[in-house]
Structure formats: structure tokens, C-alpha cells
Design a protein around this motif. Structure first.
Motif, short mmCIF file in Angstrom:
data_model
loop_
_atom_site.label_atom_id
_atom_site.label_comp_id
_atom_site.label_asym_id
_atom_site.label_seq_id
_atom_site.Cartn_x
_atom_site.Cartn_y
_atom_site.Cartn_z
N HIS A 38 66.61 -14.68 50.94
CA HIS A 38 67.50 -13.60 50.65
C HIS A 38 67.30 -12.35 51.57
O HIS A 38 65.93 -12.34 52.01
CB HIS A 38 67.32 -13.44 49.27
CG HIS A 38 67.65 -14.88 48.76
ND1 HIS A 38 66.40 -15.86 48.24
CD2 HIS A 38 68.93 -15.05 47.79
CE1 HIS A 38 67.33 -16.27 47.32
NE2 HIS A 38 68.20 -16.18 47.11
N ALA A 39 67.85 -11.83 51.12
CA ALA A 39 67.78 -10.90 51.62
C ALA A 39 68.75 -9.07 51.31
O ALA A 39 69.29 -10.25 49.90
CB ALA A 39 68.48 -9.91 53.08
N TRP A 40 68.38 -7.84 50.94
CA TRP A 40 68.98 -6.46 50.15
C TRP A 40 70.75 -7.25 50.52
O TRP A 40 71.09 -7.31 51.76
CB TRP A 40 68.30 -5.10 50.76
CG TRP A 40 66.96 -5.41 50.82
CD1 TRP A 40 65.72 -4.95 51.81
CD2 TRP A 40 65.89 -5.37 49.16
NE1 TRP A 40 64.86 -5.13 51.35
CE2 TRP A 40 64.31 -5.43 50.37
CE3 TRP A 40 65.85 -6.04 47.64
CZ2 TRP A 40 63.25 -5.84 49.06
CZ3 TRP A 40 65.01 -6.02 47.19
CH2 TRP A 40 63.58 -6.39 47.62
N ALA A 41 70.91 -6.40 49.77
CA ALA A 41 73.09 -6.75 49.42
C ALA A 41 73.48 -5.63 50.12
O ALA A 41 72.56 -4.45 49.77
CB ALA A 41 73.30 -7.31 47.32
N PRO A 42 73.98 -5.61 50.76
CA PRO A 42 74.75 -4.14 51.01
C PRO A 42 75.07 -3.04 50.53
O PRO A 42 74.05 -1.86 50.48
CB PRO A 42 76.12 -4.43 51.82
CG PRO A 42 76.00 -6.25 52.11
CD PRO A 42 75.24 -6.86 51.08
N GLY A 43 75.28 -3.28 49.47
CA GLY A 43 75.18 -2.48 48.20
C GLY A 43 74.03 -1.74 47.54
O GLY A 43 73.92 -0.51 47.27
N PHE A 44 73.31 -2.19 47.56
CA PHE A 44 71.67 -2.05 47.42
C PHE A 44 71.44 -1.26 48.41
O PHE A 44 70.92 0.09 48.19
CB PHE A 44 70.58 -3.11 46.57
CG PHE A 44 69.70 -3.34 46.74
CD1 PHE A 44 69.29 -2.36 45.77
CD2 PHE A 44 68.80 -3.13 48.13
CE1 PHE A 44 67.54 -2.58 45.32
CE2 PHE A 44 67.32 -2.80 47.43
CZ PHE A 44 66.74 -2.93 46.43
N LEU A 45 71.66 -1.51 49.46
CA LEU A 45 70.68 -0.26 50.74
C LEU A 45 71.92 0.45 50.82
O LEU A 45 71.07 1.91 50.86
CB LEU A 45 71.20 -1.25 51.90
CG LEU A 45 69.92 -2.30 51.81
CD1 LEU A 45 70.64 -3.52 53.39
CD2 LEU A 45 68.70 -1.91 51.82
N ASP A 46 72.86 0.80 50.35
CA ASP A 46 73.95 2.44 50.72
C ASP A 46 74.01 2.77 48.86
O ASP A 46 74.62 3.55 49.14
CB ASP A 46 75.37 1.93 51.06
CG ASP A 46 76.12 0.75 50.45
OD1 ASP A 46 75.48 0.48 49.03
OD2 ASP A 46 77.11 0.49 50.90
N GLY A 47 72.82 2.18 48.18
CA GLY A 47 73.45 3.09 47.34
C GLY A 47 74.32 2.51 46.05
O GLY A 47 74.79 3.13 44.42
N SER A 48 75.72 2.20 46.62
CA SER A 48 76.77 1.64 45.67
C SER A 48 76.51 0.90 44.63
O SER A 48 77.43 1.23 43.74
CB SER A 48 78.32 1.31 46.62
OG SER A 48 77.95 0.50 47.27
N GLU A 49 76.05 0.11 44.69
CA GLU A 49 75.41 -0.77 43.75
C GLU A 49 73.86 -0.92 43.27
O GLU A 49 73.05 -1.87 44.28
CB GLU A 49 76.06 -2.40 44.25
CG GLU A 49 77.72 -2.09 44.51
CD GLU A 49 78.31 -3.50 44.06
OE1 GLU A 49 77.28 -4.69 44.17
OE2 GLU A 49 79.02 -4.04 44.52
#
Length: 317
Positions: free
Chosen positions: A124-135
Motif C-alpha cells: 500500500h501507499a499513503w492516500a493523497p488526502g492523508f498526505l495533503d491533510g484534507s483527509e
């Protein structure tokens, strides 16, 4: 019954033959001494035509007149269209047991050693929303790769990673990470999610239960993360490390706006409530202290607090 003249050998006229047929019986008795073989042959032929095609059919081959049930037809069509070994996990595991073992021997230099490959697990990889802080609580997402711990003999040596193309059901990329501690950690990972941070070449495990705790795996990630940390807090660490400002979603903005309003008006309302309570307590205390005086004043007769006339005359003299 039509007869033939014995004297002349000539057949009777047509009218006489017709009259003879009308007047004769419908069923004629069999002639004495008639041979029954033709009738038996007819019956045998009928039995052969009716019975033999059904009974002589080859085992497992349905008769053309028979129809298979829908369940049998569906099962046959499913088995004919299914292609074994096309599942990505099966493809990765099959490749690991053969080409993966050879790849580990090449990287370790142990050409004749026995290589053991563990069960593959999705990467797996970090979700985009997790990386940018939106999720902040977004779970890691699969990337289409599979990893397995490798050991030479009984010693863990590293991690084998392959990328499987689902369209062609084949391995399109492979890699070996030589890290004994990483192989040992992945082998005992359990139900946690395996995450690969490509930016820093580090591996992590995210426990799905509870607050989704992030745990470092292997040597590289251990230098970046000292101990277990919650997923939300680790997202803040990543953004601070990368110098990125968190992207706030609409729902988070509404929550923060509500929280900001309460933070401003909460202390004011608390002070007002305390002031009102103090006034009420003070008034009730004063009324309780002055209650005896009020009761004595109510029992005093009307005009008893005035000066008598005799005292007024005495004062005038």
C-alpha cells in the motif's frame, strides 16, 4: 371377398368386386398355416428404433433428444471461461516460488542455498488526502504490488517486491530489498497493512484497529520513526518534514469555524454565568440575614414607633 373365376380365369366386373367388398367382413381371419415371422420382425424393428438410441448412448455423452438442466449448463460455461492462475495474488506467489528464489540467490550471492519465500501480501501507499491533510484519517491504498519476506536457510535476508499487471496476469517489475530486520518484521506482520513510502524508501505497518497506529519496519524507517504513533499525528509529522501546509477540506473548515466561535464566546458566557450566580447568592443571603428585622417590624402595632403626647408636652414645659 374378391374371387377369381376358376373356369375362365377372368376377374369379375368392377361393380361385382365393389359389392363383394361392401358385403364382406372388415377383419379377415388369418389363413391357416400363415408364417408369424414377418410380424415378429416388425415388432423387433420397432424396439430397435425406440430403445437402442437411448440405451446405446456413450457414457457421459448426452443423447441429442435430452436437455441438460440450467445449473449444469451454467457450470460447464463457467468452467470453460475460467482461466486458472490469473488472480494477481496467485501470479505473484507463483513467480516468487520460482523466479523470486533465483533473484534472491543472485542478490545474496548464495547460488546453491535454499531460499524460502513467505506468503505474499499487498503493498500500500499513503492516500493523497492523508498526505495533503484534507483527509487525516484516510487509510492507505493498494498500489498493485506484492511483497514477501525472503530467507536464505533460516536467516531472513530481505524483501522481494513484484508488480503484477492484472490485464496480462504477469509480473512486469521486480525488486529485492536486502534488509534482514525488514524481512523479519514483514514475516510477523499479521493483519496489519504493509505501506511503502517511496519518497524515503521506508516501510511501515498500519494497524487497522482502533486509532490506526503506524509502526516502523526495517532499518530505514526506524531512523525516521522512533516508536508507534497514530495515523493522524504521523500525517502532521510528514507534512512538517516536507514543509507542506495542510489542505483543509470544507467539512474541516466548518468544524474549525464552529470550534473557533465557541473558543471566543465560551469564556464570555462563563463569566456572565458566574456573575449572575454571584448576584443571586448575595441577594438570597441578604434576605436571610434581614428576615428577623422584617418579621419584628411586621409584629409592631401601628403608631407604636411614634412619641406619646405626654412626652411632647413635658418637653414643651
Amino acid at each position: 371377398m374378391s374371387t377369381v373365376s376358376r373356369g375362365t380365369g377372368r376377374r369379375p366386373p368392377r361393380r361385382e368386386r365393389a359389392a363383394g367388398r361392401l358385403s364382406g367382413a372388415r377383419a379377415y381371419p388369418a389363413r391357416a398355416g400363415a408364417d408369424p415371422l414377418p410380424a415378429a420382425l416388425v415388432v423387433l424393428a420397432v424396439l430397435v428404433v425406440v430403445v437402442v438410441p437411448v440405451g446405446s448412448a456413450a457414457p457421459g455423452v448426452p443423447c441429442p433428444a435430452q436437455k441438460e438442466s440450467p445449473a449444469v449448463v451454467e457450470e460447464q460455461s463457467a468452467s470453460s471461461t475460467a482461466v486458472p492462475g490469473t488472480d494477481p495474488e496467485d501470479v505473484a506467489q507463483t513467480w516468487m516460488s520460482d523466479a523470486g528464489a533465483t533473484l534472491v540467490r543472485q542478490h545474496t550471492g548464495e547460488q546453491q542455498a535454499e531460499v524460502e519465500i513467505s506468503q505474499v501480501r499487498p503493498v500500500h501507499a499513503w492516500a493523497p488526502g492523508f498526505l495533503d491533510g484534507s483527509e487525516p484519517t484516510a487509510a492507505p491504498v493498494p498500489v498493485g504490488s506484492w511483497a514477501a519476506a525472503a530467507a536464505v536457510g533460516e536467516e531472513p535476508v530481505g524483501l522481494v517486491v513484484v508488480e503484477v499487471d492484472e490485464a496480462s496476469a504477469s509480473v512486469v517489475d521486480d525488486d529485492v530489498v536486502l534488509d534482514g530486520s525488514l524481512a523479519e518484521d514483514v514475516a510477523g506482520l499479521g493483519t496489519s497493512v504493509l505501506v511503502h513510502d517511496v519518497e524515503v524508501a521506508a516501510w511501515y505497518a498500519v494497524e487497522p484497529a482502533g486509532a490506526m497506529t503506524v509502526v516502523a519496519l526495517g532499518e530505514v524507517s526506524s531512523t525516521l520513526l522512533a516508536g508507534p504513533i497514530s495515523l493522524v499525528d504521523y500525517g502532521q509529522v510528514l507534512r512538517e518534514r516536507n514543509g507542506a501546509e495542510p489542505v483543509v477540506s470544507t467539512s474541516q473548515t466548518q468544524v474549525q469555524a464552529g470550534a473557533g466561535g465557541w473558543a471566543v464566546w465560551g469564556p464570555v458566557l462563563a463569566v456572565v454565568a458566574v456573575g449572575v450566580l454571584a448576584v443571586v447568592v448575595t441577594v438570597r443571603h441578604e434576605r436571610r440575614v434581614t428576615a428577623p428585622l422584617r418579621q419584628a417590624r411586621q409584629r409592631m402595632p401601628l403608631g407604636s414607633d411614634t412619641i406619646p403626647d405626654s412626652h411632647v408636652n413635658h418637653l414643651q414645659d
